[in-house]
Scaffold this motif. Sequence first.
Motif, PDB file in Angstrom:
ATOM      1  N   ARG A  51       0.829  -1.213   0.000  1.00  0.00           N
ATOM      2  CA  ARG A  51       0.000   0.000   0.000  1.00  0.00           C
ATOM      3  C   ARG A  51       0.859   1.256   0.000  1.00  0.00           C
ATOM      4  O   ARG A  51       0.640   2.188  -0.784  1.00  0.00           O
ATOM      5  CB  ARG A  51      -0.932  -0.009   1.220  1.00  0.00           C
ATOM      6  N   LYS A  54       2.573   1.994  -3.340  1.00  0.00           N
ATOM      7  CA  LYS A  54       1.608   2.525  -4.303  1.00  0.00           C
ATOM      8  C   LYS A  54       1.256   3.978  -3.972  1.00  0.00           C
ATOM      9  O   LYS A  54       1.226   4.835  -4.855  1.00  0.00           O
ATOM     10  CB  LYS A  54       0.347   1.657  -4.314  1.00  0.00           C
ATOM     11  N   ALA A  58       3.258   5.486  -6.822  1.00  0.00           N
ATOM     12  CA  ALA A  58       2.363   5.042  -7.905  1.00  0.00           C
ATOM     13  C   ALA A  58       2.943   3.830  -8.650  1.00  0.00           C
ATOM     14  O   ALA A  58       2.631   3.610  -9.817  1.00  0.00           O
ATOM     15  CB  ALA A  58       2.029   6.179  -8.878  1.00  0.00           C
ATOM     16  N   TRP A  59       3.746   3.041  -7.968  1.00  0.00           N
ATOM     17  CA  TRP A  59       4.242   1.780  -8.535  1.00  0.00           C
ATOM     18  C   TRP A  59       3.542   0.602  -7.871  1.00  0.00           C
ATOM     19  O   TRP A  59       3.375   0.587  -6.644  1.00  0.00           O
ATOM     20  CB  TRP A  59       5.755   1.624  -8.328  1.00  0.00           C
ATOM     21  N   GLN A  60       3.173  -0.365  -8.688  1.00  0.00           N
ATOM     22  CA  GLN A  60       2.720  -1.671  -8.192  1.00  0.00           C
ATOM     23  C   GLN A  60       3.964  -2.552  -8.166  1.00  0.00           C
ATOM     24  O   GLN A  60       4.701  -2.591  -9.162  1.00  0.00           O
ATOM     25  CB  GLN A  60       1.662  -2.253  -9.134  1.00  0.00           C
ATOM     26  N   LEU A  93       1.593   3.031 -12.138  1.00  0.00           N
ATOM     27  CA  LEU A  93       0.165   3.328 -12.215  1.00  0.00           C
ATOM     28  C   LEU A  93      -0.052   4.822 -12.451  1.00  0.00           C
ATOM     29  O   LEU A  93       0.816   5.637 -12.142  1.00  0.00           O
ATOM     30  CB  LEU A  93      -0.507   2.909 -10.904  1.00  0.00           C
ATOM     31  N   THR A  95      -1.794   6.958 -10.795  1.00  0.00           N
ATOM     32  CA  THR A  95      -2.517   7.337  -9.581  1.00  0.00           C
ATOM     33  C   THR A  95      -1.753   8.451  -8.880  1.00  0.00           C
ATOM     34  O   THR A  95      -0.530   8.543  -9.009  1.00  0.00           O
ATOM     35  CB  THR A  95      -2.675   6.130  -8.628  1.00  0.00           C
TER      36      THR A  95
END
Length: 146
Positions: A51, A54, A58-60, A93, A95
Motif C-alpha cells: 500500500r 503505491k 504510484a508503482w505496483q 500506475l 494514480t
Amino acid sequence: MSHIRSTAACVIQQNGRYLMVEEARGGKATVFNQPAGHVEPGEGPLAAIVREVKEETAWQVTLTGYLGLYVFHTPEGVTFHSHGFVATPDTQLNTPIDSDITATHWLTRQEIEALNAAQRLRSPLVLKRIIDASNGHCYPLTVIRE
C-alpha cells in the motif's frame, strides 16, 4: 500513547538504480527515503508496504524478500520497529502520490551515499537496508506469519 511505532520500508531496484522518495519535512530541506510508512491498525507489514509503495510512488510491486526487523531509537525517545522488504517494480500506475512526497527518483547507490554524506537521508536505516539488500541478506516472505 505508545512510543513504539510499527513501520515498513521497501528496497526496489531496477537497472542499477533504487526507487527513492523525496519528502517534505516541515520547513527544513527535503529528505530522501525508500517508500515507507506506518503499519495501520488491522493490517500486517506485507499489506502495509504494498500500500505504501503505491501511495508514495504510484508503482505496483511484487515483494520478493524480507530484509528483517530494524529497530531504531530516536533522540526524542520514540522506538521504530521497521520491517524491511525487497521488491521488484511491475507497473507504474496513473494514480496520485501522497502530498508530502515532493518527487520520486531512481538513484544509484553512489548518489544515495552522497545524500547520506550530506545528511539528507530520512534515517540511518535507509542506506543500511540498501547495503543489506545488496549483500543478499534476505529472508523468505514466509517468515512473517499473518
